[in-house]
Design an enzyme around this catalytic site. Structure first.
Site, PDB file in Angstrom:
ATOM      1  CE1 TYR A 104     -39.246 -17.488  79.576  1.00  0.00           C
ATOM      2  CE2 TYR A 104     -40.108 -16.880  81.741  1.00  0.00           C
ATOM      3  CZ  TYR A 104     -39.722 -16.529  80.468  1.00  0.00           C
ATOM      4  OH  TYR A 104     -39.804 -15.218  80.074  1.00  0.00           O
ATOM      5  N   PRO A 113     -42.841 -10.713  87.600  1.00  0.00           N
ATOM      6  CG  PRO A 113     -40.616 -10.690  88.314  1.00  0.00           C
ATOM      7  CD  PRO A 113     -42.021 -10.600  88.815  1.00  0.00           C
ATOM      8  CE  LYS A 150     -47.127 -10.326  78.175  1.00  0.00           C
ATOM      9  NZ  LYS A 150     -46.087 -10.393  77.168  1.00  0.00           N
ATOM     10  CE1 TYR A 155     -42.162 -14.950  77.823  1.00  0.00           C
ATOM     11  CE2 TYR A 155     -41.324 -14.551  75.609  1.00  0.00           C
ATOM     12  CZ  TYR A 155     -41.107 -14.702  76.972  1.00  0.00           C
ATOM     13  OH  TYR A 155     -39.841 -14.569  77.471  1.00  0.00           O
TER      14      TYR A 155
HETATM   15  P1  FAD Z   1     -40.413   2.858  87.131  1.00  0.00           P
HETATM   16  O1  FAD Z   1     -39.459   2.239  86.192  1.00  0.00           O
HETATM   17  O2  FAD Z   1     -40.487   2.354  88.521  1.00  0.00           O
HETATM   18  O3  FAD Z   1     -40.089   4.417  87.153  1.00  0.00           O
HETATM   19  C1  FAD Z   1     -40.654   5.291  88.102  1.00  0.00           C
HETATM   20  C2  FAD Z   1     -39.698   6.450  88.324  1.00  0.00           C
HETATM   21  O4  FAD Z   1     -40.320   7.406  89.178  1.00  0.00           O
HETATM   22  C3  FAD Z   1     -38.415   6.026  89.018  1.00  0.00           C
HETATM   23  O5  FAD Z   1     -37.295   6.481  88.276  1.00  0.00           O
HETATM   24  C4  FAD Z   1     -38.502   6.695  90.384  1.00  0.00           C
HETATM   25  O6  FAD Z   1     -37.215   7.077  90.874  1.00  0.00           O
HETATM   26  C5  FAD Z   1     -39.362   7.901  90.089  1.00  0.00           C
HETATM   27  N1  FAD Z   1     -40.085   8.442  91.251  1.00  0.00           N
HETATM   28  C6  FAD Z   1     -40.725   7.758  92.228  1.00  0.00           C
HETATM   29  N2  FAD Z   1     -41.267   8.610  93.125  1.00  0.00           N
HETATM   30  C7  FAD Z   1     -40.965   9.864  92.690  1.00  0.00           C
HETATM   31  C8  FAD Z   1     -41.249  11.166  93.207  1.00  0.00           C
HETATM   32  N3  FAD Z   1     -41.947  11.343  94.318  1.00  0.00           N
HETATM   33  N4  FAD Z   1     -40.791  12.240  92.510  1.00  0.00           N
HETATM   34  C9  FAD Z   1     -40.070  12.078  91.356  1.00  0.00           C
HETATM   35  N5  FAD Z   1     -39.762  10.851  90.845  1.00  0.00           N
HETATM   36  C10 FAD Z   1     -40.220   9.765  91.503  1.00  0.00           C
HETATM   37  N6  FAD Z   1     -40.922  -5.752  82.619  1.00  0.00           N
HETATM   38  C11 FAD Z   1     -40.903  -6.174  81.326  1.00  0.00           C
HETATM   39  O7  FAD Z   1     -41.651  -5.630  80.506  1.00  0.00           O
HETATM   40  N7  FAD Z   1     -40.064  -7.175  80.883  1.00  0.00           N
HETATM   41  C12 FAD Z   1     -39.221  -7.807  81.752  1.00  0.00           C
HETATM   42  O8  FAD Z   1     -38.437  -8.667  81.319  1.00  0.00           O
HETATM   43  C13 FAD Z   1     -39.255  -7.414  83.130  1.00  0.00           C
HETATM   44  N8  FAD Z   1     -38.445  -8.007  84.042  1.00  0.00           N
HETATM   45  C14 FAD Z   1     -38.392  -7.505  85.291  1.00  0.00           C
HETATM   46  C15 FAD Z   1     -37.521  -8.110  86.184  1.00  0.00           C
HETATM   47  C16 FAD Z   1     -37.444  -7.641  87.486  1.00  0.00           C
HETATM   48  C17 FAD Z   1     -36.499  -8.293  88.441  1.00  0.00           C
HETATM   49  C18 FAD Z   1     -38.231  -6.513  87.896  1.00  0.00           C
HETATM   50  C19 FAD Z   1     -38.127  -5.952  89.284  1.00  0.00           C
HETATM   51  C20 FAD Z   1     -39.105  -5.918  87.022  1.00  0.00           C
HETATM   52  C21 FAD Z   1     -39.213  -6.410  85.725  1.00  0.00           C
HETATM   53  N9  FAD Z   1     -40.090  -5.842  84.809  1.00  0.00           N
HETATM   54  C22 FAD Z   1     -40.132  -6.331  83.536  1.00  0.00           C
HETATM   55  C23 FAD Z   1     -40.967  -4.729  85.218  1.00  0.00           C
HETATM   56  C24 FAD Z   1     -40.476  -3.345  84.802  1.00  0.00           C
HETATM   57  O9  FAD Z   1     -39.157  -3.140  85.266  1.00  0.00           O
HETATM   58  C25 FAD Z   1     -41.401  -2.238  85.342  1.00  0.00           C
HETATM   59  O10 FAD Z   1     -42.740  -2.591  85.052  1.00  0.00           O
HETATM   60  C26 FAD Z   1     -41.091  -0.868  84.750  1.00  0.00           C
HETATM   61  O11 FAD Z   1     -39.936  -0.330  85.352  1.00  0.00           O
HETATM   62  C27 FAD Z   1     -42.242   0.130  84.955  1.00  0.00           C
HETATM   63  O12 FAD Z   1     -41.866   1.383  84.453  1.00  0.00           O
HETATM   64  P2  FAD Z   1     -42.457   2.716  85.078  1.00  0.00           P
HETATM   65  O13 FAD Z   1     -41.894   3.836  84.255  1.00  0.00           O
HETATM   66  O14 FAD Z   1     -43.928   2.609  85.207  1.00  0.00           O
HETATM   67  O15 FAD Z   1     -41.903   2.779  86.569  1.00  0.00           O
HETATM   68  C1  PHB Z   2     -35.177 -10.461  82.099  1.00  0.00           C
HETATM   69  O1  PHB Z   2     -34.849  -9.825  83.115  1.00  0.00           O
HETATM   70  O2  PHB Z   2     -34.462 -10.545  81.084  1.00  0.00           O
HETATM   71  C2  PHB Z   2     -36.472 -11.193  82.113  1.00  0.00           C
HETATM   72  C3  PHB Z   2     -37.257 -11.223  83.247  1.00  0.00           C
HETATM   73  C4  PHB Z   2     -38.444 -11.937  83.237  1.00  0.00           C
HETATM   74  C5  PHB Z   2     -38.821 -12.614  82.104  1.00  0.00           C
HETATM   75  C6  PHB Z   2     -38.047 -12.573  80.964  1.00  0.00           C
HETATM   76  C7  PHB Z   2     -36.867 -11.856  80.961  1.00  0.00           C
HETATM   77  O3  PHB Z   2     -39.946 -13.365  82.086  1.00  0.00           O
END
Ligand code: FAD
Ligand code: PHB
Length: 391
Positions: free
Chosen positions: A201, A293, A297, A385
């Site tokens: 980081y 991100p 978390k 973390y």
């Molecule tokens: P989502 O994964 O968003 O799933 C929701 C689902 O609902 C989707 O498949 C969508 O298509 C579906 N949906 C939406 N509307 C409808 C509808 N009307 N009808 C039917 N289906 C629908 N988190 C970490 O813990 N560690 C990390 O390292 C990390 N890094 C990240 C890096 C980036 C760049 C990003 C963008 C996010 C990161 N996150 C990280 C966050 C993590 O990706 C999300 O918090 C996680 O995807 C949340 O899961 P969820 O199941 O709540 O929602």
């Molecule tokens: C990852 O995408 O691997 C990722 C993102 C955010 C973090 C750590 C890892 O803080």
């Protein structure tokens, strides 16, 4: 009309894990997913799993591939002023983390559900929810151009930040807490071995950068950018040059570059709604809260919500005890707010704030110095973390 016990909207980590945990206890569910299976299995998002999430996957029988292919991590590196400082997370907390892509977790959960005869309807978009205050709430959804309905006992809104569940609630039912940051992240996935074994980081005067990975041959890197940055305006050479500048240190760190397979911009936001329940609808994961991100978390919080709700549902179905459902929102929110605090804090510590005053810049520098020189401060960082306890 179809009928199930728990109607789950969204096949992300939250919806799939909920369906899996309920099935292990004999509770039926149907998962509706707007996109195709291929789409959700390829979508690159989170990568870092807290100790708690790793243990959860193992305990519920979907951790085998993660244990074979995931990368165990015991520390992270904070880099600023050209110097690297390691935070020995495992030494300080006894806990380790795992790098294992969210899309891999999604693949494993989908495979487990389908092998067990579970119902996941892909390309089935929920368009409305009705009768939330009755005993038989319903989900309306569209599949193959036809509108259909599922009647359930409970609806789980796992449909992410842009889903329909949260906006379907009446105005005034929810209180929104929101913070938008004045920057985004340009993220790349590249076919090159990670240039460091541990995540780096970096706080640099040109902006934040993060080196992370997906496997021994795939790197994931992020650059702080404008919130509305056009990823296509960046050539691959420009991205590598900027990463090289921001990740440089005084010990001769060399950033290896390689073909960029994917790039995209993510906006940075902190967001929470309260409460997480409205009648028979429960909100989980990104449908209810977003973190920037930086603290890694988001997916972990989604899993924590799922564990709290699944325990409550098991009590409700087994013992007709609704206490857990009544306290779901308050219980889940305690952990949510602590993760919000940590993510906001780490974001504030590591990014360049263009309009910061000279005093504020000195405060950030002093905090970086403190966090990397005091064992107490390092332990606080490491504890958050690696992940706080569920309760
Ligand atoms: P989502 O994964 O968003 O799933 C929701 C689902 O609902 C989707 O498949 C969508 O298509 C579906 N949906 C939406 N509307 C409808 C509808 N009307 N009808 C039917 N289906 C629908 N988190 C970490 O813990 N560690 C990390 O390292 C990390 N890094 C990240 C890096 C980036 C760049 C990003 C963008 C996010 C990161 N996150 C990280 C966050 C993590 O990706 C999300 O918090 C996680 O995807 C949340 O899961 P969820 O199941 O709540 O929602
Ligand atoms: C990852 O995408 O691997 C990722 C993102 C955010 C973090 C750590 C890892 O803080």
């Amino acid at each position: 009309m179809m009928r199930t016990q728990v109607g789950i909207i969204g096949a992300g980590p939250a919806g799939l894990m909920l369906s899996h945990l309920l099935a292990l206890e004999g509770i039926s569910s149907v998962v509706l997913e707007a996109h195709t299976r291929d789409y959700v299995e390829q979508r690159i998002r989170a990568g870092l799993m807290e100790h708690f999430s790793v243990e959860l996957l193992r305990q519920c029988g979907v951790g085998a591939r993660m244990d074979r292919e995931g990368l165990v991590h015991h520390g992270i590196v904070l880099r600023f002023g050209g110097r690297s400082h390691r935070i020995p997370v495992t030494d300080l907390t006894g806990k380790s983390m795992m790098i294992y892509g969210q899309h891999e977790v999604v693949k494993d959960l989908i495979a487990a559900r389908l092998a067990a005869g579970g119902q996941i309807l892909f390309e089935a978009e929920a368009v409305g929810i009705d009768e939330l205050h009755g005993e038989r709430p319903r989900i309306r959804f569209r599949q193959d151009g036809r509108e259909q309905q599922i009647e359930c006992d409970i609806i789980a809104g796992c449909d992410g930040f842009h889903g329909i569940c949260r906006p379907a609630l009446p105005l005034g039912a929810l209180t929104v807490y929101d913070k938008i940051y004045p920057f985004g992240w340009l993220g790349i996935l590249a076919d090159v071995a990670p240039s460091n074994d541990e995540l780096v980081y970096a706080n640099h005067e040109r902006g934040y950068a993060l080196l992370t990975m997906r496997s021994p041959s795939v790197s994931r890197l992020y650059l702080q950018c404008a919130p509305d940055e056009d990823a296509d305006a960046w050539t691959d050479e420009a991205i590598w040059a900027e990463l090289r500048t921001r990740l440089a240190d005084d010990s001769g760190f060399v950033l290896q570059s390689g073909p960029i397979r994917q790039k995209g911009v993510t906006a940075m936001r902190s967001y929470v709604v309260e409460p997480l329940r409205h009648g028979r609808l429960f909100l989980l994961g990104d449908a209810a809260h977003i973190v920037p991100p930086t603290g890694a978390k988001g997916m972990n919080l989604a899993f924590a919500d799922v564990v709290v709700l699944s325990r409550a549902l098991i009590d409700w179905y087994r013992k007709r005890n609704g206490d857990g459902l009544d306290s779901y929102s308050a219980t889940a929110l305690r952990r949510v707010w602590k993760a919000e605090r940590f993510s906001w804090w780490l974001t504030s510590l590591m990014h360049r704030f263009e309009h910061a005053t000279p005093f504020e810049r000195r405060m950030q520098a002093a905090e970086l110095d403190y966090v990397t020189s005091s064992r107490a401060a390092m332990t606080t960082l490491a504890e958050n973390y690696a992940g706080l306890p569920l309760g």
